[in-house]
Design a protein around this motif. Structure first.
Motif, PDB file in Angstrom:
ATOM      1  N   LEU A  79      -9.276  -4.521   0.064  1.00  0.00           N
ATOM      2  CA  LEU A  79      -8.401  -3.391  -0.220  1.00  0.00           C
ATOM      3  C   LEU A  79      -7.996  -2.493   0.907  1.00  0.00           C
ATOM      4  O   LEU A  79      -6.785  -2.166   1.234  1.00  0.00           O
ATOM      5  CB  LEU A  79      -8.756  -2.587  -0.971  1.00  0.00           C
ATOM      6  CG  LEU A  79      -7.851  -1.292  -1.792  1.00  0.00           C
ATOM      7  CD1 LEU A  79      -6.632  -1.681  -2.117  1.00  0.00           C
ATOM      8  CD2 LEU A  79      -8.858  -0.463  -2.761  1.00  0.00           C
ATOM      9  N   VAL A  80      -9.022  -2.133   1.945  1.00  0.00           N
ATOM     10  CA  VAL A  80      -8.871  -1.258   3.002  1.00  0.00           C
ATOM     11  C   VAL A  80      -8.050  -2.182   4.064  1.00  0.00           C
ATOM     12  O   VAL A  80      -7.013  -1.392   4.450  1.00  0.00           O
ATOM     13  CB  VAL A  80     -10.099  -0.593   3.278  1.00  0.00           C
ATOM     14  CG1 VAL A  80     -10.055  -0.097   4.572  1.00  0.00           C
ATOM     15  CG2 VAL A  80     -10.768   0.282   2.368  1.00  0.00           C
ATOM     16  N   ALA A  81      -8.408  -3.288   3.994  1.00  0.00           N
ATOM     17  CA  ALA A  81      -7.923  -4.303   5.115  1.00  0.00           C
ATOM     18  C   ALA A  81      -6.465  -4.514   4.779  1.00  0.00           C
ATOM     19  O   ALA A  81      -5.489  -4.358   5.811  1.00  0.00           O
ATOM     20  CB  ALA A  81      -8.606  -5.642   5.424  1.00  0.00           C
ATOM     21  N   ALA A  82      -6.060  -4.673   3.584  1.00  0.00           N
ATOM     22  CA  ALA A  82      -4.692  -4.813   3.239  1.00  0.00           C
ATOM     23  C   ALA A  82      -3.861  -3.746   3.417  1.00  0.00           C
ATOM     24  O   ALA A  82      -2.582  -3.534   3.641  1.00  0.00           O
ATOM     25  CB  ALA A  82      -4.576  -5.387   1.892  1.00  0.00           C
ATOM     26  N   GLN A  83      -4.357  -2.585   3.098  1.00  0.00           N
ATOM     27  CA  GLN A  83      -3.493  -1.220   3.438  1.00  0.00           C
ATOM     28  C   GLN A  83      -3.573  -0.753   4.523  1.00  0.00           C
ATOM     29  O   GLN A  83      -2.685  -0.044   4.990  1.00  0.00           O
ATOM     30  CB  GLN A  83      -4.224  -0.248   2.337  1.00  0.00           C
ATOM     31  CG  GLN A  83      -4.156  -0.594   0.659  1.00  0.00           C
ATOM     32  CD  GLN A  83      -2.458  -0.644   0.254  1.00  0.00           C
ATOM     33  OE1 GLN A  83      -1.643  -0.212   0.801  1.00  0.00           O
ATOM     34  NE2 GLN A  83      -2.337  -1.710  -0.302  1.00  0.00           N
ATOM     35  N   GLY A  84      -4.438  -1.212   5.422  1.00  0.00           N
ATOM     36  CA  GLY A  84      -4.549  -0.623   6.872  1.00  0.00           C
ATOM     37  C   GLY A  84      -5.061   0.728   7.046  1.00  0.00           C
ATOM     38  O   GLY A  84      -5.063   1.332   8.165  1.00  0.00           O
ATOM     39  N   GLY A  85      -6.109   1.067   6.171  1.00  0.00           N
ATOM     40  CA  GLY A  85      -6.963   2.166   6.408  1.00  0.00           C
ATOM     41  C   GLY A  85      -7.503   3.041   4.977  1.00  0.00           C
ATOM     42  O   GLY A  85      -7.126   2.567   3.899  1.00  0.00           O
ATOM     43  N   PHE A  86      -8.357   3.755   5.158  1.00  0.00           N
ATOM     44  CA  PHE A  86      -8.782   4.158   3.800  1.00  0.00           C
ATOM     45  C   PHE A  86      -8.164   4.958   3.200  1.00  0.00           C
ATOM     46  O   PHE A  86      -8.362   5.041   1.905  1.00  0.00           O
ATOM     47  CB  PHE A  86     -10.378   4.833   4.432  1.00  0.00           C
ATOM     48  CG  PHE A  86     -11.510   3.871   4.840  1.00  0.00           C
ATOM     49  CD1 PHE A  86     -12.281   3.324   3.978  1.00  0.00           C
ATOM     50  CD2 PHE A  86     -11.601   3.772   6.303  1.00  0.00           C
ATOM     51  CE1 PHE A  86     -13.137   2.490   4.514  1.00  0.00           C
ATOM     52  CE2 PHE A  86     -12.638   2.883   6.774  1.00  0.00           C
ATOM     53  CZ  PHE A  86     -13.361   2.386   5.672  1.00  0.00           C
TER      54      PHE A  86
END
Length: 297
Positions: free
Chosen positions: A11-18
């Motif tokens: 999820l974090v990788a797909a969205q590009g950030g926490f």
């Protein structure tokens, strides 16, 4: 490996950030950060390079994301399907459809489906390329004469008939069986109509050698050019059955049996088919009970 932590990492990788992942999922940023750190500890590698204002995948993180993202998506989708059980179809349904089919038929079909399934939002993209369903996040693809593909499943919902069509002023060539007749032709850039055209007219077997005069990217301009007298073309019967076509301006020479047309509705064999996909496949198939794209004349 903790599957929940792996899902949070994806999820974090797909969205590009926490922060973006937190806003997207509605889950606390601190929780996502802690779960990713736990995954890094369990694997013994760093998955993200963390800067004061940036976050990027390490080489190991990118390798893990590329290998696991499709699998995690399928597992989460399977869980959603089990959780929803036999609930009515709902959500967004992304469809890729050929340009000609989209311009002539999909609007009416989509309206009927929308009336039957109020909780499904259709997103239909008209394109003649073969999209990658999983990678490009499509649910369904409608294709003409698709090649066998073990990654896709579906059914043929309609067939069409290809015809040799000429302007009304051009008569069918006269001659003996076995003769090959040169004719001025309007052809497709795709090459579907390349080679000789074989058809039957009043019991005679006729072969044409199309001499290219115009080359078009799609069938609608081929039809319009034939109507305007540019030459002979290969056109599906369904395209000539539309009310806007002046049939008196055309001379149908005969059907071309060696160039069949089949329309298939396909979805990925790598995913469990959802209720919305099944509903659309069934609706499309039921819309053509005789499996003909054109109305009987």
């Amino acid at each position: 490996m903790d599957l929940a932590a792996l899902a949070d990492f994806n999820l974090v990788a797909a969205q590009g950030g926490f922060g973006k992942a937190s806003r997207y999922s509605g889950r606390p940023k601190a929780t996502l950060s802690r779960r990713v750190m736990d995954l890094e500890d369990s694997l013994g590698v760093r998955l993200f390079e963390r800067g004061t204002r940036s976050l990027r995948l390490t080489e190991a993180g990118r390798a893990l994301y590329e290998r696991t993202h499709p699998l995690v998506a399928e597992i989460l989708e399977a869980g959603d399907l089990v959780a929803t059980g036999l609930s009515p179809p709902r959500g967004r349904l992304r469809i890729s459809a050929p340009v000609l089919f989209s311009h002539t038929l999909i609007g009416k079909l989509a309206a009927g489906f929308a009336r039957a399934y109020h909780d499904v939002v259709l997103e239909i993209n008209a394109e003649d390329r073969n999209v990658e369903l999983v990678e490009e996040n499509y649910d369904v693809a409608i294709r003409v004469n698709p090649r066998p593909n073990e990654m896709l499943v579906g059914r043929c919902f309609a067939r069409d008939e290809m015809l040799v069509v000429a302007p009304a002023s051009m008569p069918v060539p006269e001659g003996q069986d076995g003769d090959v007749f040169d004719v001025p032709a309007v052809v497709l850039a795709s090459g579907f109509d390349s080679g000789h055209w074989n058809f039957t007219h009043e019991g005679r077997q006729i072969t044409l050698n199309p001499r290219e005069r115009l080359r078009m990217s799609s069938l609608i301009p081929v039809r319009d050019a034939v109507l305007a007298g540019a030459g002979v073309g290969l056109l599906p019967r369904s395209l000539l059955s539309l009310p806007c076509v002046d049939k008196a301006a055309l001379n149908i020479w005969g059907p071309v049996p060696d160039r069949p047309i089949e329309l298939w509705v396909l979805h990925s064999s790598r995913r469990l088919s959802s209720s919305k996909v099944n509903a659309f496949v069934d609706y499309l198939s039921n819309a053509f009970p005789e499996r003909k794209l054109f109305a009987a004349e």
